[in-house]
Design an enzyme around this catalytic site. Sequence first.
Site, PDB file in Angstrom:
ATOM      1  N   GLU A 268       0.825  -1.214   0.000  1.00 16.98           N
ATOM      2  CA  GLU A 268       0.000   0.000   0.000  1.00 16.98           C
ATOM      3  C   GLU A 268       0.858   1.262   0.000  1.00 16.98           C
ATOM      4  O   GLU A 268       0.538   2.234  -0.686  1.00 16.98           O
ATOM      5  CB  GLU A 268      -0.949   0.016   1.212  1.00 16.98           C
ATOM      6  CG  GLU A 268      -1.995  -1.099   1.220  1.00 16.98           C
ATOM      7  CD  GLU A 268      -3.077  -0.961   0.152  1.00 16.98           C
ATOM      8  OE1 GLU A 268      -3.092   0.051  -0.562  1.00 16.98           O
ATOM      9  OE2 GLU A 268      -3.900  -1.891   0.043  1.00 16.98           O
ATOM     10  N   ARG A 272       0.411   3.664  -3.278  1.00 16.45           N
ATOM     11  CA  ARG A 272      -0.255   4.956  -3.041  1.00 16.45           C
ATOM     12  C   ARG A 272       0.763   6.086  -2.864  1.00 16.45           C
ATOM     13  O   ARG A 272       0.724   7.086  -3.563  1.00 16.45           O
ATOM     14  CB  ARG A 272      -1.153   4.879  -1.806  1.00 16.45           C
ATOM     15  CG  ARG A 272      -2.244   3.842  -1.979  1.00 16.45           C
ATOM     16  CD  ARG A 272      -3.307   3.947  -0.914  1.00 16.45           C
ATOM     17  NE  ARG A 272      -4.039   2.696  -0.808  1.00 16.45           N
ATOM     18  CZ  ARG A 272      -5.289   2.590  -0.394  1.00 16.45           C
ATOM     19  NH1 ARG A 272      -5.950   3.657  -0.016  1.00 16.45           N
ATOM     20  NH2 ARG A 272      -5.883   1.413  -0.315  1.00 16.45           N
ATOM     21  N   ASP A 401      -4.285 -10.164  -8.516  1.00  9.84           N
ATOM     22  CA  ASP A 401      -4.559  -9.168  -9.573  1.00  9.84           C
ATOM     23  C   ASP A 401      -3.394  -8.368 -10.159  1.00  9.84           C
ATOM     24  O   ASP A 401      -2.981  -8.577 -11.304  1.00  9.84           O
ATOM     25  CB  ASP A 401      -5.673  -8.212  -9.106  1.00  9.84           C
ATOM     26  CG  ASP A 401      -5.475  -7.632  -7.698  1.00  9.84           C
ATOM     27  OD1 ASP A 401      -4.412  -7.841  -7.115  1.00  9.84           O
ATOM     28  OD2 ASP A 401      -6.401  -6.947  -7.202  1.00  9.84           O
ATOM     29  N   GLU A 535     -12.250  -0.417 -10.300  1.00 10.95           N
ATOM     30  CA  GLU A 535     -11.823  -1.371 -11.340  1.00 10.95           C
ATOM     31  C   GLU A 535     -12.726  -1.411 -12.575  1.00 10.95           C
ATOM     32  O   GLU A 535     -12.239  -1.596 -13.703  1.00 10.95           O
ATOM     33  CB  GLU A 535     -11.691  -2.779 -10.739  1.00 10.95           C
ATOM     34  CG  GLU A 535     -10.527  -2.949  -9.770  1.00 10.95           C
ATOM     35  CD  GLU A 535     -10.774  -2.357  -8.389  1.00 10.95           C
ATOM     36  OE1 GLU A 535     -11.949  -2.069  -8.068  1.00 10.95           O
ATOM     37  OE2 GLU A 535      -9.802  -2.161  -7.629  1.00 10.95           O
TER      38      GLU A 535
HETATM   39  C1  DMJ Z   1      -6.508   0.094  -5.067  1.00  8.76           C
HETATM   40  O1  DMJ Z   1      -5.814   0.462  -3.942  1.00  8.76           O
HETATM   41  C2  DMJ Z   1      -5.625  -0.535  -6.078  1.00  8.76           C
HETATM   42  O2  DMJ Z   1      -6.268  -0.523  -7.297  1.00  8.76           O
HETATM   43  C3  DMJ Z   1      -5.215  -1.930  -5.742  1.00  8.76           C
HETATM   44  O3  DMJ Z   1      -4.516  -2.566  -6.781  1.00  8.76           O
HETATM   45  C4  DMJ Z   1      -6.375  -2.798  -5.371  1.00  8.76           C
HETATM   46  N1  DMJ Z   1      -7.548  -2.131  -5.051  1.00  8.76           N
HETATM   47  C5  DMJ Z   1      -7.659  -0.789  -4.658  1.00  8.76           C
HETATM   48  C6  DMJ Z   1      -8.951  -0.194  -5.135  1.00  8.76           C
HETATM   49  O4  DMJ Z   1      -9.997  -1.061  -5.214  1.00  8.76           O
END
Ligand code: DMJ
Length: 639
Positions: A268, A272, A401, A535
Amino acid sequence: MVLLRKLPGMPGWPAALGLRLPQKFLFLLFLSGLLTLCFGALFLLPDSSRFKRLFLPRRATASASSSSSASSSSASSSSTRDTDLPRSPPAAAEPRHASPAAPRRLREKLRTAARMAGPAARTAPGSRQQVQGGESRAQPASGAPPARETRAPFRFDYERFRRSLRHPVRGGRSGEDPETRARRMKIKEMMKFAWDNYKQYALGKNELRPLTKNGHIGNMFGGLRGATVIDALDTLYIMELEEEFQEAKQWVEKSFDLNVNGEASLFEVNIRYIGGLLATYYLTGEEVFKSKALELGEKLLPAFNTPTGIPRGVINLGSGMSWSWGWASAGSSILAEFGTLHLEFLHLSQLSGNPVFAEKVMNIRKVLSRVEKPQGLYPNFLSPVTGSWVQHHVSIGGLGDSFYEYLIKSWLMSDKKDSEAKKMYDDALEAIEKHLVKKSAGGLTYIAEWRGGILDHKMGHLACFSGGMIALGAEHSTGERRQRHMELAAEITSTCHESYTRSDTKLGPEAFRFDAGSEATATRLSERYYILRPEVVESYMYLWRLTHQPKYRHWGWEVVQALEKHCRVEAGFSGIRDVYTTTPTHDNMQQSFFLAETLKYLYLLFCEDDVLSLEDWVFNTEAHPLPINHTDLRAAGQP
Ligand code: DMJ
């Protein structure tokens, strides 16, 4: 007193002068007074006096003239002005030259200088890389003399980078119809509303709680604050919300504190904070964003100190201690976490000249390319100790993912030079197509999850990013494969759209299923919520850019209307607990990714293609744009 010592066989010289005892005592008193006077006078001489340096040791000289340079062993003779960096060693020297007694400010400056030094300074012949407590340092190999750095410190050529872009970052603004413009302006207004409320009620906290009108800190970022500020920066900039961008920038300059001590998610913080800071630096050229990104990047390095180099998921940003998530089976690391560092870490190396970041992620690549994959699939849990899979759960949604996303984007970001990443992506997608892609009785294409060979016919909201990813890969493929993948991308995006249209709010649930008679709807109470996730609109944006079929803009506009109707509250936007009721309750949380991703992708959906053009940028998994490393300088119009 040596002069007064009586030499063997010789009378003492006061005696030789024929003096009596009281006279001798008076003579000695006079002599010692004279000597004290002469010695004291030395201190009154200017620092440059050779006479003074002859009698007083250097350390005494320096400390007598300036307490702030007490640690400097510099031969500088004008130490009264030495309140800053010492003149020797040079600015690019390594921090280990600093004396342990050096004042903190001095040591910090040396560290910064070393960080900014180029790759040559850090990997000079005879040196080896060492990572310790969050800092990487070039150490001379044993026996080698310490390298004296003479090269200029590394400097990233920002102007050259800007010349390499094919399009102005905010586009040329030509040829759009009034409706598209009006819709884009509406999304800009939503962004301003989300930001203004965050600023008013929660500035400096991580997220806004829009119902209770206060801030939320949480425990994901290890004591770091301002997640919403950092996530919002590039969106504010792209939307030309100049005043708001300046407010956010000022917070970064004045209040963004990296000296924190808490448990953070490596993933994270990377997607971010590092992603947001890097993107904003590339967009604006403002040094503050670069230096914060690099400083934070160094704090993440100790997480990689494991037997395999696969990082653990949690790191204490103060102590550098790291460990695995308590919920991850047998101390494993998560594929979507350690597999989602590549883009940012390559940019950290590019901007700092320090190869250590790139080395860390290239090592992850090496471990992953060697490990055996069941049916060609990548399970979600890997041991950082043994480098083998811990559990055979495969998912293109949560836990897996963005690993796949970063493979194709690594190849694109390298200007298609990173063929290893492309091959890994192609092979993984082939295995996914073969084992996980299914069609429901009602004709909807979906990607199931795999648990040790058994299929779970469920798709998470998170998995809906894959429509966009597969389309992006298809765009750069050829022949039958290109067409097949473009169709697959469109079908998955359409299924995700169905998960929205089949709800009462026209917003999609956290997970939806294709079993027991259900088709693209949530069957469990615990999966009915929507937390402002991006998404689905992310896939609309890619599919629009790559096909220009109007339905993607229509679908995006449906989302805007649903957000306005069900998520907008008096002081911001909130997630909802149940998408299947028209009077949903709110979860009182405005997620930072709503500003970073959801609103950015919606805005881009109603922009011309040259705004953050896909020819120039790849989006990290938090929608922060990172530039493609164009190897030629075929520049186009500049902003
Ligand atoms: C985001 O923080 C990013 O896209 C991450 O890869 C997974 N999901 C959240 C938003 O849904």
